[in-house]
Structures are given as structure tokens and as C-alpha cells.
Design a protein around this motif. Sequence first.
Motif, PDB file in Angstrom:
ATOM      1  N   GLU A   1      -5.423  -9.283  -0.546  1.00  0.00           N
ATOM      2  CA  GLU A   1      -5.158  -8.657   0.744  1.00  0.00           C
ATOM      3  C   GLU A   1      -4.068  -9.397   1.509  1.00  0.00           C
ATOM      4  OE1 GLU A   1      -5.273  -5.800   3.620  1.00  0.00           O
ATOM      5  OE2 GLU A   1      -6.101  -5.787   1.593  1.00  0.00           O
ATOM      6  N   ALA A   2      -3.975 -10.719   1.349  1.00  0.00           N
ATOM      7  CA  ALA A   2      -2.902 -11.471   2.005  1.00  0.00           C
ATOM      8  C   ALA A   2      -1.539 -11.022   1.496  1.00  0.00           C
ATOM      9  CB  ALA A   2      -3.088 -12.968   1.777  1.00  0.00           C
ATOM     10  N   MET A   3      -1.434 -10.728   0.198  1.00  0.00           N
ATOM     11  CA  MET A   3      -0.172 -10.235  -0.336  1.00  0.00           C
ATOM     12  C   MET A   3       0.191  -8.894   0.297  1.00  0.00           C
ATOM     13  SD  MET A   3       1.057  -9.612  -4.277  1.00  0.00           S
ATOM     14  CE  MET A   3      -0.024  -8.191  -4.581  1.00  0.00           C
ATOM     15  N   HIS A   4      -0.821  -8.063   0.522  1.00  0.00           N
ATOM     16  CA  HIS A   4      -0.565  -6.756   1.150  1.00  0.00           C
ATOM     17  C   HIS A   4      -0.081  -6.928   2.583  1.00  0.00           C
ATOM     18  CE1 HIS A   4      -1.109  -2.605   2.376  1.00  0.00           C
ATOM     19  NE2 HIS A   4      -1.888  -3.010   3.358  1.00  0.00           N
ATOM     20  N   GLU A   5      -0.655  -7.868   3.310  1.00  0.00           N
ATOM     21  CA  GLU A   5      -0.359  -8.002   4.734  1.00  0.00           C
ATOM     22  C   GLU A   5       0.860  -8.865   5.027  1.00  0.00           C
ATOM     23  OE1 GLU A   5      -3.661  -9.074   7.137  1.00  0.00           O
ATOM     24  OE2 GLU A   5      -4.944  -7.449   6.409  1.00  0.00           O
ATOM     25  N   ASP A   6       1.208  -9.780   4.120  1.00  0.00           N
ATOM     26  CA  ASP A   6       2.273 -10.740   4.402  1.00  0.00           C
ATOM     27  C   ASP A   6       3.378 -10.600   3.364  1.00  0.00           C
ATOM     28  OD1 ASP A   6       3.861 -13.090   4.874  1.00  0.00           O
ATOM     29  OD2 ASP A   6       2.129 -13.962   5.896  1.00  0.00           O
ATOM     30  N   PRO A   7       4.554 -10.138   3.768  1.00  0.00           N
ATOM     31  CA  PRO A   7       5.637  -9.926   2.806  1.00  0.00           C
ATOM     32  C   PRO A   7       6.169 -11.209   2.183  1.00  0.00           C
ATOM     33  CG  PRO A   7       6.431  -9.635   5.061  1.00  0.00           C
ATOM     34  CD  PRO A   7       4.941  -9.754   5.139  1.00  0.00           C
ATOM     35  N   ARG A   8       5.764 -12.364   2.703  1.00  0.00           N
ATOM     36  CA  ARG A   8       6.227 -13.626   2.113  1.00  0.00           C
ATOM     37  C   ARG A   8       5.577 -13.899   0.765  1.00  0.00           C
ATOM     38  NH1 ARG A   8       5.155 -17.344   7.349  1.00  0.00           N
ATOM     39  NH2 ARG A   8       3.313 -15.990   7.371  1.00  0.00           N
ATOM     40  N   ILE A   9       4.457 -13.258   0.467  1.00  0.00           N
ATOM     41  CA  ILE A   9       3.750 -13.479  -0.793  1.00  0.00           C
ATOM     42  C   ILE A   9       4.262 -12.489  -1.827  1.00  0.00           C
ATOM     43  CG2 ILE A   9       1.502 -13.532  -1.927  1.00  0.00           C
ATOM     44  CD1 ILE A   9       0.264 -14.271   0.761  1.00  0.00           C
ATOM     45  N   ASP A  10       4.805 -13.014  -2.913  1.00  0.00           N
ATOM     46  CA  ASP A  10       5.464 -12.184  -3.920  1.00  0.00           C
ATOM     47  C   ASP A  10       4.541 -11.721  -5.036  1.00  0.00           C
ATOM     48  OD1 ASP A  10       8.204 -12.463  -2.852  1.00  0.00           O
ATOM     49  OD2 ASP A  10       7.949 -14.566  -3.406  1.00  0.00           O
ATOM     50  N   ALA A  11       3.436 -12.424  -5.282  1.00  0.00           N
ATOM     51  CA  ALA A  11       2.542 -12.094  -6.396  1.00  0.00           C
ATOM     52  C   ALA A  11       1.189 -12.729  -6.132  1.00  0.00           C
ATOM     53  CB  ALA A  11       3.115 -12.606  -7.721  1.00  0.00           C
ATOM     54  N   ALA A  12       0.124 -12.138  -6.683  1.00  0.00           N
ATOM     55  CA  ALA A  12      -1.222 -12.639  -6.418  1.00  0.00           C
ATOM     56  C   ALA A  12      -2.122 -12.488  -7.632  1.00  0.00           C
ATOM     57  CB  ALA A  12      -1.839 -11.919  -5.218  1.00  0.00           C
ATOM     58  N   VAL A  13      -3.070 -13.416  -7.737  1.00  0.00           N
ATOM     59  CA  VAL A  13      -4.107 -13.377  -8.771  1.00  0.00           C
ATOM     60  C   VAL A  13      -5.460 -13.366  -8.081  1.00  0.00           C
ATOM     61  CG1 VAL A  13      -5.151 -14.535 -10.744  1.00  0.00           C
ATOM     62  CG2 VAL A  13      -2.671 -14.654 -10.408  1.00  0.00           C
TER      63      VAL A  13
ATOM     64  N   GLY B   1     -26.775   1.653  -0.086  1.00  0.00           N
ATOM     65  CA  GLY B   1     -26.634   2.787  -0.976  1.00  0.00           C
ATOM     66  C   GLY B   1     -25.294   3.488  -0.885  1.00  0.00           C
ATOM     67  N   GLN B   2     -24.523   3.181   0.139  1.00  0.00           N
ATOM     68  CA  GLN B   2     -23.204   3.776   0.288  1.00  0.00           C
ATOM     69  C   GLN B   2     -22.165   2.934  -0.449  1.00  0.00           C
ATOM     70  OE1 GLN B   2     -22.438   4.028   4.480  1.00  0.00           O
ATOM     71  NE2 GLN B   2     -23.754   5.819   4.775  1.00  0.00           N
ATOM     72  N   ALA B   3     -21.002   3.518  -0.698  1.00  0.00           N
ATOM     73  CA  ALA B   3     -19.879   2.770  -1.242  1.00  0.00           C
ATOM     74  C   ALA B   3     -19.118   2.122  -0.089  1.00  0.00           C
ATOM     75  CB  ALA B   3     -18.953   3.696  -2.025  1.00  0.00           C
ATOM     76  N   GLY B   4     -18.697   0.897  -0.281  1.00  0.00           N
ATOM     77  CA  GLY B   4     -17.965   0.202   0.759  1.00  0.00           C
ATOM     78  C   GLY B   4     -16.539   0.716   0.895  1.00  0.00           C
ATOM     79  N   GLU B   5     -15.969   0.554   2.078  1.00  0.00           N
ATOM     80  CA  GLU B   5     -14.580   0.951   2.321  1.00  0.00           C
ATOM     81  C   GLU B   5     -13.649   0.078   1.492  1.00  0.00           C
ATOM     82  OE1 GLU B   5     -11.311   1.034   5.974  1.00  0.00           O
ATOM     83  OE2 GLU B   5     -13.352   0.283   6.307  1.00  0.00           O
ATOM     84  N   LEU B   6     -12.710   0.699   0.804  1.00  0.00           N
ATOM     85  CA  LEU B   6     -11.746  -0.039   0.007  1.00  0.00           C
ATOM     86  C   LEU B   6     -10.811  -0.835   0.918  1.00  0.00           C
ATOM     87  CD1 LEU B   6     -10.821   2.701  -2.631  1.00  0.00           C
ATOM     88  CD2 LEU B   6     -12.363   0.739  -2.945  1.00  0.00           C
ATOM     89  N   LEU B   7     -10.371  -1.995   0.443  1.00  0.00           N
ATOM     90  CA  LEU B   7      -9.440  -2.801   1.212  1.00  0.00           C
ATOM     91  C   LEU B   7      -8.117  -2.060   1.391  1.00  0.00           C
ATOM     92  CD1 LEU B   7      -9.915  -6.361  -0.332  1.00  0.00           C
ATOM     93  CD2 LEU B   7     -10.698  -5.574   1.893  1.00  0.00           C
ATOM     94  N   PRO B   8      -7.361  -2.408   2.429  1.00  0.00           N
ATOM     95  CA  PRO B   8      -6.068  -1.742   2.640  1.00  0.00           C
ATOM     96  C   PRO B   8      -5.137  -1.802   1.443  1.00  0.00           C
ATOM     97  CG  PRO B   8      -6.704  -2.906   4.633  1.00  0.00           C
ATOM     98  CD  PRO B   8      -7.732  -3.261   3.584  1.00  0.00           C
ATOM     99  N   ILE B   9      -5.126  -2.906   0.699  1.00  0.00           N
ATOM    100  CA  ILE B   9      -4.240  -2.990  -0.452  1.00  0.00           C
ATOM    101  C   ILE B   9      -4.586  -1.934  -1.503  1.00  0.00           C
ATOM    102  CG2 ILE B   9      -5.615  -4.761  -1.644  1.00  0.00           C
ATOM    103  CD1 ILE B   9      -2.979  -5.853  -2.764  1.00  0.00           C
ATOM    104  N   VAL B  10      -5.869  -1.623  -1.627  1.00  0.00           N
ATOM    105  CA  VAL B  10      -6.279  -0.610  -2.597  1.00  0.00           C
ATOM    106  C   VAL B  10      -5.879   0.776  -2.107  1.00  0.00           C
ATOM    107  CG1 VAL B  10      -8.200   0.344  -3.909  1.00  0.00           C
ATOM    108  CG2 VAL B  10      -8.209  -2.084  -3.284  1.00  0.00           C
ATOM    109  N   ARG B  11      -6.086   1.040  -0.830  1.00  0.00           N
ATOM    110  CA  ARG B  11      -5.774   2.364  -0.290  1.00  0.00           C
ATOM    111  C   ARG B  11      -4.269   2.637  -0.289  1.00  0.00           C
ATOM    112  NH1 ARG B  11      -9.284   0.483   3.833  1.00  0.00           N
ATOM    113  NH2 ARG B  11      -7.639   0.685   5.413  1.00  0.00           N
ATOM    114  N   ALA B  12      -3.477   1.584  -0.043  1.00  0.00           N
ATOM    115  CA  ALA B  12      -2.030   1.765   0.052  1.00  0.00           C
ATOM    116  C   ALA B  12      -1.320   1.545  -1.268  1.00  0.00           C
ATOM    117  CB  ALA B  12      -1.461   0.816   1.106  1.00  0.00           C
ATOM    118  N   GLY B  13      -1.929   0.772  -2.164  1.00  0.00           N
ATOM    119  CA  GLY B  13      -1.245   0.380  -3.378  1.00  0.00           C
ATOM    120  C   GLY B  13      -0.313  -0.795  -3.116  1.00  0.00           C
ATOM    121  N   THR B  14       0.295  -1.306  -4.165  1.00  0.00           N
ATOM    122  CA  THR B  14       1.188  -2.448  -4.008  1.00  0.00           C
ATOM    123  C   THR B  14       2.407  -2.297  -4.896  1.00  0.00           C
ATOM    124  OG1 THR B  14       1.357  -4.872  -4.126  1.00  0.00           O
ATOM    125  CG2 THR B  14       0.002  -3.789  -5.809  1.00  0.00           C
TER     126      THR B  14
END
Length: 393
Positions: free
Chosen positions: A258-270, A284-297
Motif C-alpha cells: 500500500e505504501a508503494m500505491h500511495e507514495d510515488p517514491r517507491i518503485d517496487a515492493a515485495v 462473514g462478510q468479505a473485507g474491503e480491498l486495499l486501494p492498491i488492489v482496487r486501482a491496480g499498479t
Amino acid sequence: MFRRWMLLLFVPFLASTGVAQAAEPVVPRLPAPTGPHAVGVTELHLVDSVRPDPGSPTRTREVMVSVFYPAGEVGGYPEAPQMTRKAAEWFATTDTVILHPELSSTKDKVGWAATRTHAHTGAPARPGRRPVVLYSPGFGDPRTLGTGVAEELASRGFVVVTMDHPGETSLVEFPGGRVRTILELNGRNPGTDPAAFRAMITTRLADTRLVLDRLEKLAEGENPDAEHRPLPKNLGRALEPHRIGMYGHSAGGTTAAEAMHEDPRIDAAVNLEGFLDYLPEQPGQAGELLPIVRAGTGRPLLLWGTDGYRTERYDRAWSAMLARSPERTCRRQLGDATHWVFTDFGAVAPQLEAAGLMTGAQRKSLIGAISPAKSVPAVRDGVVAFFTRTLRR
């Protein structure tokens, strides 16, 4: 990721398991890094003067980090301990009973304070700008449990910054001996409380921004340490602030992605087996996907898990990430392994088992049945290869 947290609430003491006891304290050994460079290390105390600490709004946020780097001359510079004495004492008494019950029989029988790293405290850095990689540990774990991979990366030519998250990390020691511990959470459970989970990730992301900001100052020749303690020679000139990666384990893996999604200074993540969704508001519900998942990278992301810790929750969110960004995301799985194999436990747990301080079942619960002869180089080489491919351009 959080199953051990419940022990804080319900298990004040774990009885002996009947495992054989070692006559003398066992001193775990960390495998040596394999790269061509000697390794130096120093620590920095970083303070965010404008951000209140989430655990105590009357004080400002502060973070402790270790910086591992390719070193020049290391003669006369001692090898650093893996943990400070206070951290080792806490680890031997509290962590082994509360956070990692597989270690319950090791209490007072392991010389955690005597474990040395292969990094030389304060040694001058080798000349030349090098890619920078940040590390965030799992919930409750100290940054020191990620020493092996950090040293390997440094020996291969990277500067690695490992960080703690005070108030959530088991114990963080600041200059002068002041400490903060995980007990400050006062029973708030990020594993079952959706608000606590979100607050944890939000804090970790802000800590990451703080570290990146201070590393930029360091690369510009400033000393970001709050006490302005002397820095190793050439340290600032060893950082290339325009080539930055991040990796993390468990909650740290969540943070890295998620830090890579939010901060353009990060070029790659593991992401080493961290969730990519929030806790659901209702069972019993599914959790909300993180912004990086919803937006893609559009930047490289490695999702690396184990067969022993794989769950439907991981599969749902990780598969969604792969579907959204198939060209930039890859997924790997380590067999015969489980969650903490990505930490120094991958090397240490088999040593404790061999010394009679851990049963085979406990070792498998912690890291799986995989041999350290296989797991240690697999994890190290996999992380190094990813950042070599994505940051060295």
C-alpha cells in the motif's frame, strides 16, 4: 497473522511442554550474508515533529530504524548484536510466552542477547550511490527479526532501512534506554477489530513516509538523527533516493504494497504474506480491498506466500491484485513452509529444535518442515533478485 495476539488477552502463562532442557543457554546463529561486500550498520532515531503519536496524542511520533549498507574497511568496528540487552530480555520473557507460543519452552534457556549479526557498527560506507530498500516487520515483531535478509541485500550492494512501529512492535528501545512496548495497545486487537486494523496500517504508512523524508535529508548531507549522533563516514553519499524499494512481512507486507500505491517514491515492493484487504465490518462478510488492489499498479509487486499459511482470504485479495495488474504483479509460493519462514526464525527455529528447546510440531507451526538449507537461500535470493531486476536500471 494475528492468532498469537489473543494470548495477550486470555493466556497469562503457558505451562511447560515437557521438551528437553539445554544445560547452557543456546545462542542462535544467523547465517552469514553471501554477497561480495562487508556490511555496516547504524541506527537512527527519527522524530515527526508535526504528527501526534496515535497511542499518546500529547507526544510526537518517533520511529527507530537500522541502516544496513555495503561497508568499506571494517577492522576495529565490532559486529552488532541482533538485539539490545533490554530487547533480548523482553523477547526471552514476553515474546516467547505471548507472541510466539512455539517458543514457550525456550524461556530463560536461549541467549538472545549474545546473538551477533554480521554487520559492523559504524563502519564507513563504500563510496557510490546505491538503491535503497525499506523493511517493515510483521505485527508485534521487532525489526531485528529481519536481520538476515537485510544483511544479504546490503552485502549485494543495497542500502537497507529496517523500521520499528512503536506502540505496536513488541519492544522498541530509544537512545538513553527509554522503551515502548506492545502492551500500550491495552487490549485493542487488530486481528478482530476493523478500526484497530485500519489504524495500524494508517500509522505504518505514515511511519514509512517519515522514513522516506528523512532519508532524502540524509542523502542531501544532513543528519536526521534526533540526537545528532555521529553518522558512519560516507553514509549519506551511499543513498540513491531515486531508486527505492520496500518489502515487508505479514502486516509489513501489507504496508509495503500500500505504501508503494500511495507514495510515488517507491518503485517496487515485495509483500511477504501480508493481507491486501481490511477486516470486514461484520463477521462473514468479505473485507474491503486495499486501494492498491482496487486501482491496480503500474509498478512491480511481488506477492510471496507459503503453502502452510494460505487461506481463502489471501487467495481472494491476491487473485484480485493479479487480475487488476497482471503485467506488474507476480505471485510465488514457498512449499513445506509457513508464515515466519520469511523472518530470522527460518534459520533459528531448527537450531532450537536441535537443542531440544522446541518440538518438531512447534517448529512446523512456526516455519514449516522446510530445511533452512533450502529456505534461507530461497528467501534471500528471491528478494535480492526482485530488487536487482526492478531497481538497478
